[in-house]
Scaffold this motif. Sequence first.
Motif, PDB file in Angstrom:
ATOM      1  N   LEU A 191     -10.014   6.046  -7.329  1.00 59.33           N
ATOM      2  CA  LEU A 191     -10.705   4.759  -7.250  1.00 59.33           C
ATOM      3  C   LEU A 191      -9.734   3.637  -6.896  1.00 59.33           C
ATOM      4  O   LEU A 191     -10.033   2.780  -6.058  1.00 59.33           O
ATOM      5  CB  LEU A 191     -11.406   4.449  -8.574  1.00 59.33           C
ATOM      6  CG  LEU A 191     -12.660   5.265  -8.892  1.00 59.33           C
ATOM      7  CD1 LEU A 191     -13.136   4.984 -10.311  1.00 59.33           C
ATOM      8  CD2 LEU A 191     -13.777   4.960  -7.888  1.00 59.33           C
ATOM      9  N   VAL A 192      -8.569   3.653  -7.524  1.00 59.67           N
ATOM     10  CA  VAL A 192      -7.562   2.636  -7.233  1.00 59.67           C
ATOM     11  C   VAL A 192      -7.110   2.741  -5.784  1.00 59.67           C
ATOM     12  O   VAL A 192      -7.028   1.734  -5.062  1.00 59.67           O
ATOM     13  CB  VAL A 192      -6.366   2.774  -8.197  1.00 59.67           C
ATOM     14  CG1 VAL A 192      -5.192   1.914  -7.727  1.00 59.67           C
ATOM     15  CG2 VAL A 192      -6.775   2.387  -9.615  1.00 59.67           C
ATOM     16  N   ASN A 193      -6.829   3.958  -5.337  1.00 63.01           N
ATOM     17  CA  ASN A 193      -6.354   4.155  -3.961  1.00 63.01           C
ATOM     18  C   ASN A 193      -7.404   3.779  -2.939  1.00 63.01           C
ATOM     19  O   ASN A 193      -7.083   3.322  -1.827  1.00 63.01           O
ATOM     20  CB  ASN A 193      -5.922   5.607  -3.759  1.00 63.01           C
ATOM     21  CG  ASN A 193      -4.663   5.960  -4.536  1.00 63.01           C
ATOM     22  OD1 ASN A 193      -3.841   5.089  -4.811  1.00 63.01           O
ATOM     23  ND2 ASN A 193      -4.524   7.223  -4.910  1.00 63.01           N
ATOM     24  N   THR A 194      -8.678   3.949  -3.282  1.00 63.09           N
ATOM     25  CA  THR A 194      -9.761   3.655  -2.345  1.00 63.09           C
ATOM     26  C   THR A 194     -10.060   2.171  -2.263  1.00 63.09           C
ATOM     27  O   THR A 194     -10.254   1.626  -1.167  1.00 63.09           O
ATOM     28  CB  THR A 194     -11.043   4.405  -2.759  1.00 63.09           C
ATOM     29  OG1 THR A 194     -10.785   5.814  -2.738  1.00 63.09           O
ATOM     30  CG2 THR A 194     -12.202   4.078  -1.817  1.00 63.09           C
ATOM     31  N   TYR A 195     -10.092   1.488  -3.400  1.00 65.01           N
ATOM     32  CA  TYR A 195     -10.633   0.137  -3.434  1.00 65.01           C
ATOM     33  C   TYR A 195      -9.607  -0.978  -3.615  1.00 65.01           C
ATOM     34  O   TYR A 195      -9.904  -2.131  -3.300  1.00 65.01           O
ATOM     35  CB  TYR A 195     -11.676   0.024  -4.548  1.00 65.01           C
ATOM     36  CG  TYR A 195     -12.888   0.868  -4.277  1.00 65.01           C
ATOM     37  CD1 TYR A 195     -13.819   0.490  -3.312  1.00 65.01           C
ATOM     38  CD2 TYR A 195     -13.106   2.057  -4.967  1.00 65.01           C
ATOM     39  CE1 TYR A 195     -14.937   1.262  -3.047  1.00 65.01           C
ATOM     40  CE2 TYR A 195     -14.222   2.838  -4.712  1.00 65.01           C
ATOM     41  CZ  TYR A 195     -15.129   2.443  -3.755  1.00 65.01           C
ATOM     42  OH  TYR A 195     -16.226   3.213  -3.490  1.00 65.01           O
ATOM     43  N   MET A 196      -8.428  -0.673  -4.109  1.00 65.58           N
ATOM     44  CA  MET A 196      -7.483  -1.739  -4.406  1.00 65.58           C
ATOM     45  C   MET A 196      -6.461  -1.921  -3.295  1.00 65.58           C
ATOM     46  O   MET A 196      -6.039  -0.946  -2.668  1.00 65.58           O
ATOM     47  CB  MET A 196      -6.768  -1.461  -5.739  1.00 65.58           C
ATOM     48  CG  MET A 196      -7.689  -1.585  -6.936  1.00 65.58           C
ATOM     49  SD  MET A 196      -6.803  -1.504  -8.520  1.00 65.58           S
ATOM     50  CE  MET A 196      -5.811  -3.003  -8.416  1.00 65.58           C
ATOM     51  N   ILE A 197      -6.093  -3.180  -3.047  1.00 68.23           N
ATOM     52  CA  ILE A 197      -4.969  -3.481  -2.168  1.00 68.23           C
ATOM     53  C   ILE A 197      -3.710  -3.235  -2.984  1.00 68.23           C
ATOM     54  O   ILE A 197      -3.438  -3.947  -3.950  1.00 68.23           O
ATOM     55  CB  ILE A 197      -5.018  -4.938  -1.686  1.00 68.23           C
ATOM     56  CG1 ILE A 197      -6.294  -5.198  -0.885  1.00 68.23           C
ATOM     57  CG2 ILE A 197      -3.778  -5.276  -0.858  1.00 68.23           C
ATOM     58  CD1 ILE A 197      -6.516  -6.656  -0.537  1.00 68.23           C
ATOM     59  N   GLU A 198      -2.970  -2.237  -2.624  1.00 70.74           N
ATOM     60  CA  GLU A 198      -1.839  -1.810  -3.437  1.00 70.74           C
ATOM     61  C   GLU A 198      -0.519  -2.387  -2.928  1.00 70.74           C
ATOM     62  O   GLU A 198      -0.083  -2.087  -1.812  1.00 70.74           O
ATOM     63  CB  GLU A 198      -1.756  -0.287  -3.469  1.00 70.74           C
ATOM     64  CG  GLU A 198      -2.805   0.365  -4.381  1.00 70.74           C
ATOM     65  CD  GLU A 198      -2.476   0.181  -5.848  1.00 70.74           C
ATOM     66  OE1 GLU A 198      -2.743  -0.930  -6.359  1.00 70.74           O
ATOM     67  OE2 GLU A 198      -1.973   1.107  -6.478  1.00 70.74           O
ATOM     68  N   THR A 199       0.103  -3.214  -3.745  1.00 70.19           N
ATOM     69  CA  THR A 199       1.448  -3.695  -3.452  1.00 70.19           C
ATOM     70  C   THR A 199       2.428  -3.227  -4.525  1.00 70.19           C
ATOM     71  O   THR A 199       3.577  -3.681  -4.566  1.00 70.19           O
ATOM     72  CB  THR A 199       1.488  -5.236  -3.386  1.00 70.19           C
ATOM     73  OG1 THR A 199       1.076  -5.768  -4.654  1.00 70.19           O
ATOM     74  CG2 THR A 199       0.567  -5.752  -2.296  1.00 70.19           C
ATOM     75  N   ALA A 210      11.121  -9.128   1.611  1.00 67.49           N
ATOM     76  CA  ALA A 210       9.663  -8.992   1.602  1.00 67.49           C
ATOM     77  C   ALA A 210       8.993 -10.124   0.838  1.00 67.49           C
ATOM     78  O   ALA A 210       7.801 -10.398   1.051  1.00 67.49           O
ATOM     79  CB  ALA A 210       9.267  -7.647   0.991  1.00 67.49           C
ATOM     80  N   ASN A 211       9.715 -10.794  -0.056  1.00 69.38           N
ATOM     81  CA  ASN A 211       9.138 -11.922  -0.782  1.00 69.38           C
ATOM     82  C   ASN A 211       8.734 -13.061   0.144  1.00 69.38           C
ATOM     83  O   ASN A 211       7.796 -13.801  -0.157  1.00 69.38           O
ATOM     84  CB  ASN A 211      10.152 -12.457  -1.811  1.00 69.38           C
ATOM     85  CG  ASN A 211      10.272 -11.568  -3.021  1.00 69.38           C
ATOM     86  OD1 ASN A 211       9.282 -11.266  -3.665  1.00 69.38           O
ATOM     87  ND2 ASN A 211      11.477 -11.125  -3.321  1.00 69.38           N
ATOM     88  N   GLN A 212       9.453 -13.204   1.270  1.00 64.29           N
ATOM     89  CA  GLN A 212       9.209 -14.348   2.151  1.00 64.29           C
ATOM     90  C   GLN A 212       8.853 -13.975   3.577  1.00 64.29           C
ATOM     91  O   GLN A 212       8.228 -14.781   4.283  1.00 64.29           O
ATOM     92  CB  GLN A 212      10.447 -15.261   2.166  1.00 64.29           C
ATOM     93  CG  GLN A 212      10.736 -15.929   0.838  1.00 64.29           C
ATOM     94  CD  GLN A 212      11.881 -16.922   0.922  1.00 64.29           C
ATOM     95  OE1 GLN A 212      12.549 -17.047   1.946  1.00 64.29           O
ATOM     96  NE2 GLN A 212      12.120 -17.647  -0.160  1.00 64.29           N
ATOM     97  N   ASN A 213       9.220 -12.786   4.019  1.00 67.73           N
ATOM     98  CA  ASN A 213       8.981 -12.410   5.413  1.00 67.73           C
ATOM     99  C   ASN A 213       7.490 -12.306   5.728  1.00 67.73           C
ATOM    100  O   ASN A 213       6.698 -11.788   4.934  1.00 67.73           O
ATOM    101  CB  ASN A 213       9.643 -11.060   5.720  1.00 67.73           C
ATOM    102  CG  ASN A 213      11.144 -11.190   5.915  1.00 67.73           C
ATOM    103  OD1 ASN A 213      11.665 -12.292   6.011  1.00 67.73           O
ATOM    104  ND2 ASN A 213      11.833 -10.062   5.974  1.00 67.73           N
ATOM    105  N   GLY A 214       7.125 -12.794   6.900  1.00 67.33           N
ATOM    106  CA  GLY A 214       5.777 -12.590   7.402  1.00 67.33           C
ATOM    107  C   GLY A 214       4.776 -13.656   7.033  1.00 67.33           C
ATOM    108  O   GLY A 214       3.585 -13.535   7.362  1.00 67.33           O
TER     109      GLY A 214
END
Length: 412
Positions: A16-24, A162-166
């Motif tokens: 469920l987590v892998n399907t529905y959550m945006i994982e960071t 990654a904290n600031q890039n993008g």
Amino acid sequence: MKLADTGLTQQDIRDLVNTYMIETYERYDFVAERAEGMYLYDPDGNAYLDFYGGIAVNNAGNVNPKVVAAIRDQVGDIMHTFNYPYTIPQALLAKKVCDAIGMEKIFFQNSGTEANEAAIKLARKYGTDHYDSKKYTIISASNSFHGRTFGSMAATGQPGTANQNGYGGMTPGFVYAQFNDLDDFASKVDDTTIAILLEPVQGEGGVHPATQEFLQGIRALCDSKGLLLILDEVQTGWGRTGSLMAYEQFAIRPDIVTMAKGLGGGVPIGAMCTARSIAASFTPGTHGSTFGGSPLCTAAALAEVGEIMDRDLPGNARRMGAYLMEGARTLPHIREVRGMGLLVGFEFDSSVNALDVKHEALRRGLLTTAIGTSIIRVVPPLIVTRFHIDEALSILRDAILVTCGELASAHV
């Protein structure tokens, strides 16, 4: 909520987590169903020794009985209203916090990054009120971490990561100087500078404490230049480093201090404290929060702060932190052990990958985290005992040896 009541399996929860959550997040591979004291438990009853404390949150222990009782009592009266009526736990917590740490005014938020945003806004508003908008720049430290909203993200001294890039251009008005380098901070002060923002210990930056000379020098620099000193105590505050606030151990007082994490005992709450003269720059309409300082969260925090103070958990953090660091220095392949109280980092030599150690320790029932590939950070609840520390060090010793191929992985 218990897994058995849902009719699902642990793998169903993962799916469920892998399907529905945006994982960071890099997940620990277990389902945490309940917690108590120094341990988390999965649905099968397997215990995990918690040396991560919800990222330095559960200072008075997981599911502290007095915090739970306060939440249960408050939830039957009033859970939420806006900050127009007076509410009892909010008023009591405001007095308790200000009196305990020697501050005059407090503004409640929902998290550490919001508390830092409030501090940034207040410093800039103070600059506008007193210097006709000419002073707005804030100097923070390289390798610092202040949060993930745009102002706090810009204050975080980690360009190129990654904290600031993008995210496009950062919020303007921030300058970085080298942590523990007073001369570098002094060189960055100019006519636009209004404040210096620092962590007493750079936790996310690898557990690097400020030196006494540096932090006292920064206080003197701010005094001589008419700058505000803002201390981010989101992670170091509420007993974590061996005193209620880390700044007490440096014999200084900031103009503004932020806090969260250990303040609430598991509920989302943050706060910013300051002097009455500085707080005067926040007038009606200049700042606000729908949920900040809610009756439920302030009731929980009032109980948590009470437990921290009544049980002298800062003192236990001092004693157990010293014991932990002494034991950690005997671990194999250790290059350096750093920390204050129970905010501790173990840095390994190049033969050890900290990420591998973290996962092997998890397999053996110990929760830690890795910073990069060379540092393990531990921030256990402040109720930790020598028994728990000995158990954790034993697990870490075996985990290190396994990842280096010096011990069979089956040895658990």
